[in-house]
Design a protein around this motif. Structure first.
Motif, PDB file in Angstrom:
ATOM      1  N   GLU A 111       2.858  10.529 -11.197  1.00 29.51           N
ATOM      2  CA  GLU A 111       2.097  11.691 -10.730  1.00 29.51           C
ATOM      3  C   GLU A 111       2.699  12.944 -11.351  1.00 29.51           C
ATOM      4  N   ASN A 127      -3.097  16.312  -9.908  1.00 28.89           N
ATOM      5  CA  ASN A 127      -3.689  16.897  -8.695  1.00 28.89           C
ATOM      6  C   ASN A 127      -4.752  17.927  -9.063  1.00 28.89           C
ATOM      7  N   GLU A 184      -6.206  13.297  -8.465  1.00 26.72           N
ATOM      8  CA  GLU A 184      -5.920  13.251  -7.026  1.00 26.72           C
ATOM      9  C   GLU A 184      -6.582  14.428  -6.342  1.00 26.72           C
ATOM     10  N   ASP A 237      -6.096  11.931  -1.975  1.00 27.91           N
ATOM     11  CA  ASP A 237      -4.703  12.302  -1.710  1.00 27.91           C
ATOM     12  C   ASP A 237      -4.479  12.653  -0.235  1.00 27.91           C
ATOM     13  N   LYS A 248      -4.453   7.366  -1.071  1.00 36.09           N
ATOM     14  CA  LYS A 248      -3.018   7.560  -0.887  1.00 36.09           C
ATOM     15  C   LYS A 248      -2.753   7.921   0.566  1.00 36.09           C
TER      16      LYS A 248
HETATM   17 MG    MG Z   1      -0.921  14.258  -5.212  1.00 32.06          MG
END
Ligand code: MG
Ligand code: C2E
Ligand code: MG
Ligand code: MG
Length: 276
Positions: A60, A114, A146, A176, A197
């Motif tokens: 990530e 993200n 995400e 996320d 997640k």
């Molecule tokens: Mg994230």
């Protein structure tokens, strides 16, 4: 304090409010400048490991900002600021390009980036993402985006269509911090996502608290039934790792394995793990 008459209202300025506003303006200016020069901005990469065999399958990308006077400014501070001021569009694009370029050089690994709700409102969002990946030489199927459930629930019309086009091009969409927003388990069925997640607050409590344990198991079971990849965030202890493994999570991420590391230390970190 001093009071100024503004039309028919009195606005009271306290020194504290003044300081807060000045600080905010200064931060905003500094962040904008950092984006122009690239100075002080960087990307860290945190490994994501497949539970079944312990191999690193992806990383990530986590944005970092270092300010010459303030030092390290946490994302929890500068990301909301960037969102409120619109700077997030440029910042997000910078992270995307930086992360895609870095991970294109690591065979087989995916990179998860993200994405803020504000970026989704950009009508050229999907085109920008695919262009960034292509320019970096990263195949679209090695890119994940995400998005928090709150952002994705509010992604209507154009934004939802952009996400569908991205998925059709091979980009995976990951939900996320699942469990912290407007979550309902039904959401998982209705959204076009590939991964979920589980938020670290549940993961961390799971070995100790029955309610969190039940949530992790439920999300994991439902995710599996719906064909989603289930990721456990924020695994810090061996007990948490065992719990999420037994609950059936597919991937995990957390300080137990490694925090995010700068791009120039990533190869060294990956050398310490069996790779996919
Ligand atoms: Mg994230
Ligand atoms: P996130 O996307 O949920 O990222 C995971 C956060 O948890 C990261 O914090 C990571 O360093 C931290 N973390 C990972 N493993 C552990 C663990 O075992 N224990 C604990 N306590 N924490 C762990 P970070 O880097 O401070 O980022 C915070 C949030 O800021 C991110 O949460 C994400 O929402 C946002 N963010 C970071 N980089 C970007 C970016 O490039 N774009 C956008 N839009 N948001 C970003
Ligand atoms: Mg997260
Ligand atoms: Mg989280």
């Amino acid at each position: 304090y001093e009071a100024k008459k503004v039309r028919h209202r009195y606005v009271v300025y306290t020194d504290q409010l003044d300081m807060a506003l000045n600080h905010r303006r200064a931060m905003e200016g500094a962040l904008s400048a950092a984006m122009t020069t690239g100075e002080g901005l960087s990307c860290h990469y945190q490994p994501m490991v497949r539970v079944s065999d312990g191999r690193v399958v992806g990383v990530e990308a986590l944005c970092r900002w270092w300010h010459p006077q303030l030092g390290v400014v946490p994302p929890a501070q500068f990301i909301p600021l960037a969102e409120e001021t619109g700077l997030i569009v440029r910042l997000g694009e910078w992270v995307l390009r930086t992360a895609c370029s870095r991970i294109a050089r690591v065979p087989d690994l995916f990179v998860a980036v993200n994405v803020s709700a504000v970026q989704l409102r950009d009508e050229r969002f999907d085109a920008r993402v695919l262009e960034a990946a292509a320019q970096a030489g990263l195949p679209a199927n090695r890119l994940e985006l995400e998005i928090t459930e709150t952002a994705i629930v509010h992604a209507e019309g154009a934004a939802a269509a952009a996400l569908r086009r991205l998925r059709a091009a091979g980009v995976r969409i990951s939900l996320d911090d699942f469990g912290t927003g407007y979550s309902s388990l039904a959401l998982l069925k209705d959204l076009d996502v590939d991964k979920v997640k589980i938020d670290r607050s549940f993961v961390q409590q799971a070995p100790l608290a029955d309610d969190s344990a039940a949530i992790v198991r439920a999300v994991s079971n439902l995710g599996a039934a719906l064909g989603l990849c289930v990721v456990a965030e924020g695994v810090e202890t061996e007990a948490q790792r065992r719990f999420v493994r037994d609950a059936g999570c597919d991937e995990l991420q957390g300080y137990l394995l490694s925090p995010g590391v700068p791009g120039d230390r990533l190869d060294e970190l990956l050398d310490g793990y069996p790779s996919a």
